[in-house]
Structure formats: C-alpha cells, structure tokens
Design a protein around this motif. Structure first.
Motif, short mmCIF file in Angstrom:
data_model
loop_
_atom_site.label_atom_id
_atom_site.label_comp_id
_atom_site.label_asym_id
_atom_site.label_seq_id
_atom_site.Cartn_x
_atom_site.Cartn_y
_atom_site.Cartn_z
N LEU A 107 0.78 -1.28 -0.26
CA LEU A 107 0.09 -0.04 0.04
C LEU A 107 0.86 1.36 0.10
N ILE A 108 0.13 2.49 0.02
CA ILE A 108 1.15 3.65 -0.03
C ILE A 108 1.72 3.94 1.22
N ASN A 109 2.96 4.22 1.16
CA ASN A 109 3.75 4.37 2.32
C ASN A 109 4.06 3.04 2.97
N GLN A 110 3.87 1.89 2.58
CA GLN A 110 4.14 0.36 3.28
C GLN A 110 5.36 0.08 2.64
N ARG A 111 6.13 -0.65 3.47
CA ARG A 111 7.33 -1.37 2.87
C ARG A 111 7.12 -2.68 2.21
N VAL A 112 7.91 -2.57 1.13
CA VAL A 112 7.81 -3.75 0.08
C VAL A 112 9.22 -4.10 -0.09
N ARG A 113 9.43 -5.47 -0.82
CA ARG A 113 10.61 -5.94 -1.34
C ARG A 113 10.66 -5.58 -2.76
N VAL A 114 11.82 -5.17 -3.02
CA VAL A 114 12.01 -4.87 -4.51
C VAL A 114 13.54 -5.69 -4.94
N GLN A 115 13.68 -5.67 -6.21
CA GLN A 115 14.72 -5.95 -6.88
C GLN A 115 15.37 -5.19 -7.73
N ASN A 116 16.91 -4.65 -7.48
CA ASN A 116 17.40 -3.85 -8.37
C ASN A 116 17.84 -4.49 -9.62
N LEU A 117 17.05 -4.26 -10.74
CA LEU A 117 17.28 -5.14 -12.09
C LEU A 117 18.96 -4.78 -12.71
N SER A 118 19.61 -3.86 -12.31
CA SER A 118 20.99 -3.73 -12.61
C SER A 118 21.79 -4.46 -11.99
N SER A 119 21.75 -4.50 -10.54
CA SER A 119 22.62 -5.40 -9.93
C SER A 119 22.00 -6.74 -9.26
N GLY A 120 20.77 -6.88 -9.31
CA GLY A 120 19.95 -8.24 -9.25
C GLY A 120 19.84 -8.42 -7.59
N LYS A 121 20.37 -7.26 -6.84
CA LYS A 121 20.24 -7.06 -5.44
C LYS A 121 18.75 -6.93 -4.90
N ILE A 122 18.28 -7.75 -3.82
CA ILE A 122 17.13 -7.69 -3.34
C ILE A 122 17.20 -6.81 -2.13
N VAL A 123 16.21 -5.62 -2.02
CA VAL A 123 16.33 -4.72 -0.99
C VAL A 123 14.93 -4.40 -0.66
N GLU A 124 14.89 -3.70 0.64
CA GLU A 124 13.40 -2.95 1.05
C GLU A 124 13.25 -1.77 0.74
N GLY A 125 12.27 -1.30 0.37
CA GLY A 125 11.92 0.16 0.13
C GLY A 125 10.36 0.64 0.61
N ILE A 126 10.02 1.62 0.37
CA ILE A 126 8.74 1.97 0.66
C ILE A 126 7.92 2.69 -0.50
N ALA A 127 6.56 2.09 -0.57
CA ALA A 127 6.08 2.45 -1.95
C ALA A 127 5.49 3.77 -1.61
N ARG A 128 6.00 4.83 -2.70
CA ARG A 128 5.36 6.25 -2.48
C ARG A 128 4.46 6.74 -3.53
N SER A 129 4.27 5.79 -4.55
CA SER A 129 3.33 5.95 -5.43
C SER A 129 3.13 4.58 -6.37
N GLU A 130 2.40 4.46 -7.38
CA GLU A 130 2.30 3.37 -8.35
C GLU A 130 3.48 3.10 -9.05
N GLN A 131 4.44 4.27 -9.08
CA GLN A 131 5.70 4.11 -10.00
C GLN A 131 6.74 4.17 -9.24
N ILE A 132 6.74 4.61 -7.96
CA ILE A 132 8.06 5.13 -7.20
C ILE A 132 8.14 4.28 -5.96
N VAL A 133 9.23 3.58 -5.68
CA VAL A 133 9.66 3.19 -4.44
C VAL A 133 10.90 3.45 -4.05
N GLU A 134 10.83 3.98 -2.58
CA GLU A 134 12.01 4.54 -2.24
C GLU A 134 12.99 3.80 -1.23
#
Length: 248
Positions: free
Chosen positions: A217-244
C-alpha cells in the motif's frame, strides 16, 4: 372621615391574603408544571422531565439532544389533580446527565425519579447495500445518516468521502456502519510490477529500474529487486511508480 365596618375590613384582608398566596404560588411553580399531566401518558412525563433538565444545562447544540430513561414501570400512579411539579433531585449533577423528580402534591402525594442525559449525534457513513470483500468503494455504495454517538462503533466514518477509493477488507452488510477496521487502502504496487527505485545517497538522488516482489500500500514497506545489480532490498511504496529504497 368615615371608616369601613370591622367586618368589611376583615373581609378585605382575607381576600388580599388569598390573592397574595395565589400570586406567590404562581411565581414558585415551575413553568413546565402549568398543565395537568396524566401519569399514564409517558410522553407528557418525558416532556416535563426534559423541560426541567433543559434549565440545568447550557443550550444544546444542533448535534445534541436529551434522552429520558424508560419510565413505563411507574404507570400505576393515579392521576394527579394538581400540576405535576418537576424538580432537580440533587443540586449536584454530572455535566451530561441529571436526575429529575416528578412530584404529585395531592392529599395522597407520590413522586417518581426520571434520569435525563445529553446524547451527542454525528453523521455516519452507512453501506447502501452489501459490499463484497475486495471491492473498491464508490460514492454510490454509501450514504450518510445521523445517529447517537453512543450507538456508533469505534472507528466509524463520519464522512463517506473518506472511504471512496478504499477497498473493503471484509464483507460489509447493507445498512452497516463503515469503520476504519473494515477498509484498506488500494494497493500502490503489486508483485511483479516494474517500478523506479529512488535512493538518496549523501544528498544525491539515484534512480534505477526495479521490480516489486511483494504487494504494498502507499507508504508501506515492500521488497524490490534492483534490475541492474540483481540485489534484493526493501523500500517504501511512495506511489504506483516510485519505491524509495531504505539505505542501511
């Protein structure tokens, strides 16, 4: 100068005393007790108790009203030949309630105690029809009704607009109040979705392509993968297109 006979003066004195007594009685009698009230008529008794209670509090707002406790158990009282007089049973009362005593001062007197309290009202969002879990709430799904606050559940919504665009997290019956606990925000990102990852490194904003590995959800933590490095990290969903990205 002629003087009135003694018997005439005595008659005038008695008439004056009687008129004075009537006037004093009218001044001390409560305005609400100006009419004979039938003790079999609970509506009259309630109105009498409310009128006396209104004298004990500041003027109520548009969102407040007096509520009288049931008095059906007292209907066995005989009709009072004199106006029933309402009085405050105790000079010390709470800020939102008072005990009113209704007195019949007939030769065979009786009295009853009637609790009166102030109840606040509030608009509340109510489901127009049954809503299935997972449904995104639309304006037509809801209506506004005024209810006593004491009857409303915790977390009730006082404005239907708050719920529009949110998702029903559980089934909601038609006519039910809407609460915060029943609703969840619409998903900002979904698993497998491509997004832009943003990281702030020393005052420099870095952007990179990423893929979402969990719904969020908005402002909720999610797991994402950096497609350049393949590294999996955590981020915060700031919108439908942006994860910080959360930097450790």
């Amino acid at each position: 100068m002629r003087t009135a006979p003694k018997y005439r003066r005595a008659t005038l004195i008695r008439r004056f005393a009687f008129a004075f007594a009537l006037a004093a009685s009218a001044l001390t009698q409560s305005p609400a007790a100006a009419e004979i009230v039938d003790p079999q008529d609970t509506a009259q008794l309630e109105a009498l108790a409310k009128s006396e209670a209104a004298l004990q509090f500041p003027k109520l707002t548009e969102r407040q009203r007096f509520v009288v406790s049931p008095i059906e158990a007292h209907l066995q009282h005989e009709k009072c030949s004199r106006p029933i007089r309402p009085v405050v049973a105790s000079p010390q009362h709470m800020k939102d309630r008072v005990m009113i005593e209704l007195r019949c001062e007939d030769p065979k007197p009786w009295h009853i105690y009637v609790p009166v309290r102030i109840v606040g009202t509030s608009p509340a969002a109510v489901a127009v029809h049954a809503i299935v879990a997972g449904t995104v709430i639309k304006a037509g799904d809801l209506k506004t009704e005024d209810h006593d606050i004491s009857e409303l559940p915790l977390g009730f919504l006082d404005d239907p607009a708050i719920a529009v665009g949110l998702t029903a997290g559980r089934p909601i019956a038609g006519g039910a109040y809407l609460t915060n606990q029943q609703l969840v925000a619409a998903k900002a990102v979904q698993r497998g979705q491509s997004v832009t990852l943003i990281a702030d490194a020393g005052g420099i904003s870095v952007r990179m392509a990423g893929r979402v590995l969990s719904d969020g959800l908005i402002n909720q933590r999610v797991r994402v993968q950096n497609l350049s490095s393949g590294k999996i990290v955590e981020g915060i969903a700031r919108s439908e297109q942006i994860v910080e990205i959360i930097l450790q």
